[in-house]
Motif scaffolding. Structure first.
Motif, PDB file in Angstrom:
ATOM      1  N   TRP A  42      46.098  30.281  45.926  1.00 18.21           N
ATOM      2  CA  TRP A  42      46.696  30.261  47.242  1.00 18.21           C
ATOM      3  C   TRP A  42      46.761  31.678  47.772  1.00 18.21           C
ATOM      4  N   GLU A  43      46.875  31.819  49.065  1.00 25.98           N
ATOM      5  CA  GLU A  43      47.070  33.116  49.698  1.00 25.98           C
ATOM      6  C   GLU A  43      47.786  32.911  51.020  1.00 25.98           C
ATOM      7  N   VAL A  44      48.497  33.963  51.439  1.00 23.37           N
ATOM      8  CA  VAL A  44      49.158  33.997  52.736  1.00 23.37           C
ATOM      9  C   VAL A  44      48.773  35.319  53.368  1.00 23.37           C
ATOM     10  N   GLU A  45      48.237  35.279  54.582  1.00 19.42           N
ATOM     11  CA  GLU A  45      47.823  36.505  55.253  1.00 19.42           C
ATOM     12  C   GLU A  45      49.042  37.299  55.678  1.00 19.42           C
ATOM     13  N   LEU A  46      49.058  38.586  55.304  1.00 24.13           N
ATOM     14  CA  LEU A  46      50.176  39.456  55.646  1.00 24.13           C
ATOM     15  C   LEU A  46      49.859  40.337  56.842  1.00 24.13           C
ATOM     16  N   THR A  47      48.672  40.889  56.887  1.00 20.38           N
ATOM     17  CA  THR A  47      48.357  41.862  57.924  1.00 20.38           C
ATOM     18  C   THR A  47      46.862  41.844  58.241  1.00 20.38           C
ATOM     19  N   LYS A  48      46.539  42.270  59.422  1.00 20.02           N
ATOM     20  CA  LYS A  48      45.136  42.409  59.784  1.00 20.02           C
ATOM     21  C   LYS A  48      44.773  43.876  59.940  1.00 20.02           C
ATOM     22  N   SER A  49      45.689  44.690  60.465  1.00 19.82           N
ATOM     23  CA  SER A  49      45.322  46.066  60.755  1.00 19.82           C
ATOM     24  C   SER A  49      46.292  47.093  60.178  1.00 19.82           C
ATOM     25  N   GLU A  50      47.333  46.676  59.513  1.00 19.16           N
ATOM     26  CA  GLU A  50      48.308  47.632  58.998  1.00 19.16           C
ATOM     27  C   GLU A  50      48.184  47.758  57.482  1.00 19.16           C
ATOM     28  N   ARG A  51      48.680  48.872  56.957  1.00 18.93           N
ATOM     29  CA  ARG A  51      48.533  49.186  55.543  1.00 18.93           C
ATOM     30  C   ARG A  51      49.685  48.640  54.721  1.00 18.93           C
ATOM     31  N   VAL A  52      49.362  48.225  53.518  1.00 16.41           N
ATOM     32  CA  VAL A  52      50.369  47.828  52.534  1.00 16.41           C
ATOM     33  C   VAL A  52      50.563  49.021  51.614  1.00 16.41           C
ATOM     34  N   VAL A  53      51.783  49.559  51.534  1.00 12.86           N
ATOM     35  CA  VAL A  53      52.040  50.720  50.701  1.00 12.86           C
ATOM     36  C   VAL A  53      53.051  50.382  49.610  1.00 12.86           C
ATOM     37  N   PHE A  54      54.242  49.858  49.963  1.00 12.78           N
ATOM     38  CA  PHE A  54      55.207  49.596  48.894  1.00 12.78           C
ATOM     39  C   PHE A  54      54.757  48.420  48.043  1.00 12.78           C
ATOM     40  N   SER A  55      55.185  48.430  46.788  1.00  4.06           N
ATOM     41  CA  SER A  55      54.790  47.376  45.841  1.00  4.06           C
ATOM     42  C   SER A  55      55.507  46.074  46.154  1.00  4.06           C
ATOM     43  N   PRO A  56      54.801  44.944  46.077  1.00  9.53           N
ATOM     44  CA  PRO A  56      55.482  43.654  46.249  1.00  9.53           C
ATOM     45  C   PRO A  56      56.436  43.423  45.079  1.00  9.53           C
ATOM     46  N   LEU A  57      57.413  42.559  45.284  1.00 10.90           N
ATOM     47  CA  LEU A  57      58.375  42.238  44.234  1.00 10.90           C
ATOM     48  C   LEU A  57      58.798  40.790  44.353  1.00 10.90           C
ATOM     49  N   VAL A  58      59.455  40.295  43.315  1.00 17.48           N
ATOM     50  CA  VAL A  58      59.974  38.929  43.315  1.00 17.48           C
ATOM     51  C   VAL A  58      61.489  39.010  43.493  1.00 17.48           C
ATOM     52  N   ALA A  59      62.018  38.227  44.418  1.00 16.74           N
ATOM     53  CA  ALA A  59      63.453  38.171  44.697  1.00 16.74           C
ATOM     54  C   ALA A  59      63.814  36.736  45.041  1.00 16.74           C
ATOM     55  N   ALA A  60      64.767  36.171  44.319  1.00 19.69           N
ATOM     56  CA  ALA A  60      65.230  34.801  44.567  1.00 19.69           C
ATOM     57  C   ALA A  60      64.070  33.805  44.543  1.00 19.69           C
ATOM     58  N   GLY A  61      63.103  34.027  43.652  1.00 21.16           N
ATOM     59  CA  GLY A  61      61.962  33.127  43.525  1.00 21.16           C
ATOM     60  C   GLY A  61      60.910  33.276  44.608  1.00 21.16           C
ATOM     61  N   LEU A  62      61.088  34.253  45.490  1.00 22.08           N
ATOM     62  CA  LEU A  62      60.141  34.514  46.574  1.00 22.08           C
ATOM     63  C   LEU A  62      59.398  35.806  46.288  1.00 22.08           C
ATOM     64  N   ILE A  63      58.173  35.900  46.777  1.00 24.50           N
ATOM     65  CA  ILE A  63      57.414  37.137  46.685  1.00 24.50           C
ATOM     66  C   ILE A  63      57.627  37.886  47.995  1.00 24.50           C
ATOM     67  N   VAL A  64      58.100  39.124  47.881  1.00 22.05           N
ATOM     68  CA  VAL A  64      58.420  39.936  49.049  1.00 22.05           C
ATOM     69  C   VAL A  64      57.359  41.029  49.178  1.00 22.05           C
ATOM     70  N   ALA A  65      56.765  41.153  50.351  1.00 21.52           N
ATOM     71  CA  ALA A  65      55.733  42.152  50.598  1.00 21.52           C
ATOM     72  C   ALA A  65      55.894  42.674  52.019  1.00 21.52           C
ATOM     73  N   GLY A  66      55.354  43.861  52.253  1.00 18.80           N
ATOM     74  CA  GLY A  66      55.473  44.446  53.576  1.00 18.80           C
ATOM     75  C   GLY A  66      54.253  45.259  53.939  1.00 18.80           C
ATOM     76  N   CYS A  67      54.199  45.652  55.204  1.00 17.58           N
ATOM     77  CA  CYS A  67      53.111  46.487  55.689  1.00 17.58           C
ATOM     78  C   CYS A  67      53.636  47.345  56.822  1.00 17.58           C
ATOM     79  N   GLY A  68      52.839  48.345  57.198  1.00 16.22           N
ATOM     80  CA  GLY A  68      53.242  49.224  58.281  1.00 16.22           C
ATOM     81  C   GLY A  68      52.138  50.173  58.645  1.00 16.22           C
ATOM     82  N   SER A  69      52.495  51.169  59.457  1.00 20.97           N
ATOM     83  CA  SER A  69      51.545  52.197  59.862  1.00 20.97           C
ATOM     84  C   SER A  69      52.330  53.387  60.388  1.00 20.97           C
ATOM     85  N   SER A  70      51.663  54.524  60.446  1.00 13.68           N
ATOM     86  CA  SER A  70      52.253  55.744  60.993  1.00 13.68           C
ATOM     87  C   SER A  70      53.586  56.100  60.357  1.00 13.68           C
ATOM     88  N   GLY A  71      53.711  55.846  59.050  1.00 11.76           N
ATOM     89  CA  GLY A  71      54.910  56.222  58.319  1.00 11.76           C
ATOM     90  C   GLY A  71      56.110  55.322  58.527  1.00 11.76           C
TER      91      GLY A  71
END
Length: 169
Positions: free
Chosen positions: A1-30
């Motif tokens: 399975w996969e879930v699209e997170l971003t199309k044009s922004e960078r993933v920098v911080f590491s994903p983690l598991v919290a309350a049985g969910l996978i938490v991920a983020g993205c951003g740009s320009s700091g």
């Protein structure tokens, strides 16, 4: 399975598991732009992954969040720290602390520690209510995450390595 997170922004911080969910983020320009919590799929029975919730604003770009006792702590690069309910994304608090941050926070017991780029260690309670417990100057800048081993916290600044803790423990 996969879930699209971003199309044009960078993933920098590491994903983690919290309350049985996978938490991920993205951003740009700091700056963090988007954080999602994903309910994992199960390929064995064809269940796709699905977004449980999304958070925007005041998000980390580089520092990796911390999950602890059903809470999710987000420490942004700009010094905005948030505490969310890890299962729902509901805000408990959002406060600004002094400094800007590249290193990630670490948790020791019920405390969060994070070193600012300016060289200050900020200590917060890892709790549902905001409480800054301390802030102290390390004497020079740091872009590092504290390391923990054998009851010792190792802190790296631009030209020093420090060990804080009890010898032999």
């Amino acid at each position: 399975w996969e879930v699209e997170l971003t199309k044009s922004e960078r993933v920098v911080f590491s994903p983690l598991v919290a309350a049985g969910l996978i938490v991920a983020g993205c951003g740009s320009s700091g700056a963090g732009k988007r954080l999602i919590a994903v309910r994992p799929g199960d390929p064995a029975n064809g269940t796709p992954g699905e977004e449980a919730y999304e958070v925007k604003g005041g998000l980390p770009y580089v520092p990796t969040p911390i999950a602890y006792q059903g809470l999710l702590f987000l420490w942004s690069d700009s010094g905005v720290v948030s505490c969310l309910d890890a299962a729902t994304g509901e805000d408990h608090w959002r406060e600004r602390v002094e400094g800007t941050f590249y290193g990630s926070p670490v948790r020791v017991g019920d405390r969060l520690y994070c070193m600012s780029r300016q060289g200050k260690m900020v200590v917060l309670a890892a709790a549902k209510d905001f409480k800054q417990l301390a802030a102290f100057d390390l004497g020079e800048p740091s872009f590092a995450t504290p390391a923990l081993a054998n009851a010792v916290m190792f802190l790296r600044t631009h030209s020093h390595l420090m060990a804080v803790g009890r010898r032999g423990q």
